[in-house]
Design a protein around this motif. Structure first.
Motif, PDB file in Angstrom:
ATOM      1  N   SER A 294     -33.026 -54.082  33.072  1.00  0.00           N
ATOM      2  CA  SER A 294     -33.402 -52.688  32.848  1.00  0.00           C
ATOM      3  C   SER A 294     -32.224 -51.756  33.117  1.00  0.00           C
ATOM      4  O   SER A 294     -31.959 -51.412  34.267  1.00  0.00           O
ATOM      5  CB  SER A 294     -34.583 -52.316  33.771  1.00  0.00           C
ATOM      6  OG  SER A 294     -34.924 -50.964  33.625  1.00  0.00           O
TER       7      SER A 294
ATOM      8  N   SER B 157     -41.744 -56.425  31.878  1.00  0.00           N
ATOM      9  CA  SER B 157     -41.335 -57.820  31.733  1.00  0.00           C
ATOM     10  C   SER B 157     -41.932 -58.508  30.514  1.00  0.00           C
ATOM     11  O   SER B 157     -41.294 -59.363  29.901  1.00  0.00           O
ATOM     12  CB  SER B 157     -41.725 -58.618  32.981  1.00  0.00           C
ATOM     13  OG  SER B 157     -41.063 -58.117  34.119  1.00  0.00           O
ATOM     14  N   HIS B 158     -43.166 -58.135  30.153  1.00  0.00           N
ATOM     15  CA  HIS B 158     -43.866 -58.864  29.103  1.00  0.00           C
ATOM     16  C   HIS B 158     -44.290 -58.008  27.910  1.00  0.00           C
ATOM     17  O   HIS B 158     -44.781 -58.547  26.925  1.00  0.00           O
ATOM     18  CB  HIS B 158     -45.132 -59.517  29.682  1.00  0.00           C
ATOM     19  CG  HIS B 158     -44.882 -60.454  30.814  1.00  0.00           C
ATOM     20  ND1 HIS B 158     -44.311 -61.695  30.649  1.00  0.00           N
ATOM     21  CD2 HIS B 158     -45.110 -60.337  32.145  1.00  0.00           C
ATOM     22  CE1 HIS B 158     -44.221 -62.301  31.814  1.00  0.00           C
ATOM     23  NE2 HIS B 158     -44.691 -61.494  32.744  1.00  0.00           N
ATOM     24  N   ARG B 159     -44.146 -56.689  28.016  1.00  0.00           N
ATOM     25  CA  ARG B 159     -44.667 -55.774  26.999  1.00  0.00           C
ATOM     26  C   ARG B 159     -46.187 -55.853  26.913  1.00  0.00           C
ATOM     27  O   ARG B 159     -46.781 -55.613  25.870  1.00  0.00           O
ATOM     28  CB  ARG B 159     -44.070 -56.057  25.609  1.00  0.00           C
ATOM     29  CG  ARG B 159     -42.550 -56.170  25.569  1.00  0.00           C
ATOM     30  CD  ARG B 159     -41.860 -54.846  25.852  1.00  0.00           C
ATOM     31  NE  ARG B 159     -40.450 -54.901  25.503  1.00  0.00           N
ATOM     32  CZ  ARG B 159     -39.458 -55.156  26.351  1.00  0.00           C
ATOM     33  NH1 ARG B 159     -39.748 -55.395  27.621  1.00  0.00           N
ATOM     34  NH2 ARG B 159     -38.206 -55.172  25.958  1.00  0.00           N
TER      35      ARG B 159
ATOM     36  N   ARG C 165     -41.549 -72.387  23.359  1.00  0.00           N
ATOM     37  CA  ARG C 165     -42.565 -71.495  23.910  1.00  0.00           C
ATOM     38  C   ARG C 165     -43.890 -72.210  24.112  1.00  0.00           C
ATOM     39  O   ARG C 165     -44.837 -71.620  24.631  1.00  0.00           O
ATOM     40  CB  ARG C 165     -42.789 -70.294  22.986  1.00  0.00           C
ATOM     41  CG  ARG C 165     -41.574 -69.455  22.697  1.00  0.00           C
ATOM     42  CD  ARG C 165     -41.899 -68.363  21.676  1.00  0.00           C
ATOM     43  NE  ARG C 165     -42.829 -67.405  22.211  1.00  0.00           N
ATOM     44  CZ  ARG C 165     -42.477 -66.237  22.742  1.00  0.00           C
ATOM     45  NH1 ARG C 165     -41.199 -65.904  22.817  1.00  0.00           N
ATOM     46  NH2 ARG C 165     -43.379 -65.414  23.205  1.00  0.00           N
TER      47      ARG C 165
ATOM     48  N   GLY D 259     -32.595 -60.705  25.151  1.00  0.00           N
ATOM     49  CA  GLY D 259     -33.704 -61.416  24.517  1.00  0.00           C
ATOM     50  C   GLY D 259     -34.632 -62.020  25.555  1.00  0.00           C
ATOM     51  O   GLY D 259     -34.481 -61.808  26.762  1.00  0.00           O
ATOM     52  N   GLU D 260     -35.603 -62.798  25.075  1.00  0.00           N
ATOM     53  CA  GLU D 260     -36.553 -63.423  25.977  1.00  0.00           C
ATOM     54  C   GLU D 260     -35.913 -64.612  26.691  1.00  0.00           C
ATOM     55  O   GLU D 260     -35.114 -65.344  26.109  1.00  0.00           O
ATOM     56  CB  GLU D 260     -37.784 -63.899  25.209  1.00  0.00           C
ATOM     57  CG  GLU D 260     -38.679 -62.756  24.739  1.00  0.00           C
ATOM     58  CD  GLU D 260     -39.959 -63.286  24.116  1.00  0.00           C
ATOM     59  OE1 GLU D 260     -39.851 -64.063  23.148  1.00  0.00           O
ATOM     60  OE2 GLU D 260     -41.042 -62.930  24.595  1.00  0.00           O
TER      61      GLU D 260
ATOM     62  N   HIS E 284     -39.777 -63.729  30.283  1.00  0.00           N
ATOM     63  CA  HIS E 284     -39.516 -62.305  30.444  1.00  0.00           C
ATOM     64  C   HIS E 284     -38.639 -61.754  29.320  1.00  0.00           C
ATOM     65  O   HIS E 284     -37.794 -62.460  28.772  1.00  0.00           O
ATOM     66  CB  HIS E 284     -38.785 -62.046  31.770  1.00  0.00           C
ATOM     67  CG  HIS E 284     -39.712 -61.851  32.931  1.00  0.00           C
ATOM     68  ND1 HIS E 284     -39.339 -61.200  34.084  1.00  0.00           N
ATOM     69  CD2 HIS E 284     -40.992 -62.223  33.120  1.00  0.00           C
ATOM     70  CE1 HIS E 284     -40.348 -61.184  34.930  1.00  0.00           C
ATOM     71  NE2 HIS E 284     -41.357 -61.804  34.361  1.00  0.00           N
ATOM     72  N   HIS E 285     -38.833 -60.483  29.028  1.00  0.00           N
ATOM     73  CA  HIS E 285     -37.889 -59.761  28.175  1.00  0.00           C
ATOM     74  C   HIS E 285     -36.685 -59.367  29.022  1.00  0.00           C
ATOM     75  O   HIS E 285     -36.826 -58.840  30.123  1.00  0.00           O
ATOM     76  CB  HIS E 285     -38.543 -58.506  27.590  1.00  0.00           C
ATOM     77  CG  HIS E 285     -39.537 -58.801  26.527  1.00  0.00           C
ATOM     78  ND1 HIS E 285     -39.199 -58.951  25.214  1.00  0.00           N
ATOM     79  CD2 HIS E 285     -40.879 -59.007  26.586  1.00  0.00           C
ATOM     80  CE1 HIS E 285     -40.276 -59.212  24.494  1.00  0.00           C
ATOM     81  NE2 HIS E 285     -41.311 -59.253  25.310  1.00  0.00           N
ATOM     82  N   THR E 286     -35.485 -59.639  28.493  1.00  0.00           N
ATOM     83  CA  THR E 286     -34.263 -59.259  29.185  1.00  0.00           C
ATOM     84  C   THR E 286     -33.390 -58.458  28.223  1.00  0.00           C
ATOM     85  O   THR E 286     -33.747 -58.275  27.051  1.00  0.00           O
ATOM     86  CB  THR E 286     -33.471 -60.494  29.671  1.00  0.00           C
ATOM     87  OG1 THR E 286     -32.821 -61.106  28.544  1.00  0.00           O
ATOM     88  CG2 THR E 286     -34.386 -61.516  30.331  1.00  0.00           C
TER      89      THR E 286
END
Length: 455
Positions: A39, A53-55, A133, A90-91, A85-87
């Motif tokens: 962030s 973190s996940h939307r 995934r 990317g994930e 997590h979203h970073t």
């Protein structure tokens, strides 16, 4: 309750990404390591952890994920989970450790969450990384995140082509030894006479051709990780010498009496059934117990079909980085219905052949058919290329192979046809067309008239 400067200063001093949030999931503080990874400019402050973190629009446990806060609220103690997590890049899979912080009365006032990304793992990106995934893949990642920080010996078991080398690298990079070497020993390629010299090194004149002293792979791995690939191929005589290394951490170079020591973490891998080999007297049980402190089973590609599209996209980006190749829906459906006896390695080979056969930007079903045609006799005969001579396969065309794969999927599937179409990555119309072809083939094989084709 306002946050004390001491608490903020403590969070900032931690090298790993940390956030602090309240009982309502609202992020109150984030340290510099978190801001760099997740962030920028503190944009997470004031927002909920699940949104950042996940939307997600609701907490993790209400959105299909395991929620460490909900678990900590119930248990009252530290909880640990693996999350996607979203970073900023990317994930990525992240090992989460959440700790409740209590106030003077003993009630939980805040939660501190520590995040440790798994460096060799990606949810969807390319490169020489583990990608996936699916539930089977996520279970594998959870085991890696658990064992990587320790020094426990790990035995990776799974079929050829499932990525055991990549898992070994992920374990090494997630350990405290990541700055030290990861040394690979290809046990299957070493003869009994060369194994000892390669592993332990030799002194000058130890044997014919030893014109100079040479350090072995054990010395090269000192302080790091020694990866014994295909450990089931080691001879019984060499198993004894390896056992001595694992038990005492000591060895001698060939031709030397000097006892040497090494600080090693052992990761081994095999596609063989070591239990059967122990029963047959081909593998030492005491060595097996030394290697299998923490066993990990790697799922076959057919056990994680949901990952095929992600893997194909990443592999194509690696195989043809300048072409921006993509798979058509029918091509992807063919892959989704195929069992891949060679696993990810076979997928890579098929994609490389198809890419060479394709002139445009999209790989069509015809390219996949042509790529698969070259290995059809081997696939039909199983692992033994000559097996087809003794027992000719019933399916002798690619179309028949596809219908046979679809028939197998139908036998395993217990939901609706719409769900099956989504699982195969094709439209319901395409699924019904293939089902009509399957019924027509089965009717023909049984000697009954074919059903009329609807208009």
């Amino acid at each position: 309750m306002s946050l004390s400067p001491e608490l903020i200063s403590y969070l900032e001093s931690l090298p790993e990404p940390h956030i602090l949030f309240d009982r309502g999931y609202r992020i109150l503080a984030a340290n510099a390591a978190y801001r760099r990874a997740f962030s920028p400019e503190g944009s997470a402050l004031g927002r909920t952890c699940y949104a950042v973190s996940h939307r997600f629009e609701a907490p993790c446990d209400e959105s299909g994920e395991s929620c460490p806060l909900a678990r900590a609220r119930e248990s009252g103690r530290r909880e640990r989970v693996l999350h996607l997590h979203h970073t900023l890049h990317g994930e990525a899979y992240v090992d989460i450790e959440l700790t409740p912080v209590r106030d003077a009365s003993g009630a939980i006032a805040y939660y501190v969450e520590k995040m440790q990304p798994l460096g060799s793992v990606r949810a969807s990106e390319g490169g020489e990384r583990l990608i996936g995934r699916s539930e089977a893949f996520r279970s594998l990642m959870a085991l890696i995140s658990r064992v990587a920080p320790s020094d426990a010996s790990v035995l990776l078991r799974g079929e050829s082509g499932t990525g055991k080398g990549l898992v070994a690298r992920a374990i090494h990079e997630g350990s405290n030894r990541a700055s030290r070497p990861l040394v690979v020993v290809d046990c299957a390629s070493l003869t009994e006479s060369s194994f000892e010299s390669e592993l332990f090194g030799h002194e000058r004149g130890a044997f014919t051709g030893a014109s100079a002293a040479r350090a072995g792979l054990v010395e090269a791995a000192d302080g790091g990780t020694l990866f014994l690939d295909e450990v089931g191929d080691i001879s019984l005589a060499m198993q004894i010498k390896l056992l001595r290394l694992l038990e005492s951490g000591t060895w001698r170079r060939v031709g030397s009496t000097e006892l040497r020591r090494a600080d090693l973490r052992i990761v081994s891998a095999t596609h063989r059934d070591l239990h059967s080999m122990i029963a047959d007297g081909r593998f030492r049980q005491d060595l097996f117990f030394r290697l299998e402190v923490f066993p990990i089973h790697l799922p076959a590609l057919r056990e994680r079909r949901e990952d095929i599209a992600l893997l194909a996209e990443a592999l194509l980006g690696r195989l043809a980085p300048r072409r921006a190749l993509a798979l058509s829906g029918d091509a992807l459906a063919r892959f989704a219905a195929y069992d891949f006896p060679g696993n990810v390695r076979e997928l890579r080979n098929l994609l490389e052949r198809a890419a060479l056969l394709c002139d445009g930007a999209r790989i069509e079903l015809s390219h996949i058919d042509q790529a698969m045609e070259s290995c059809r006799p081997w696939r039909a005969g199983g692992e033994n290329p000559g097996a087809q001579e003794a027992s000719p396969p019933a399916a002798t065309t690619l179309a028949a192979l596809e219908l046979a794969a679809l028939d197998e999927q139908l036998r395993r599937h217990h939901g609706s046809r719409a769900e099956l179409a989504r699982r195969l990555g094709i439209s319901e119309r395409s699924l019904y067309r293939k089902l009509r072809a399957l019924r027509a083939t089965q009717a023909s094989d049984n000697g009954t008239p074919k059903e009329s084709e609807p208009g």
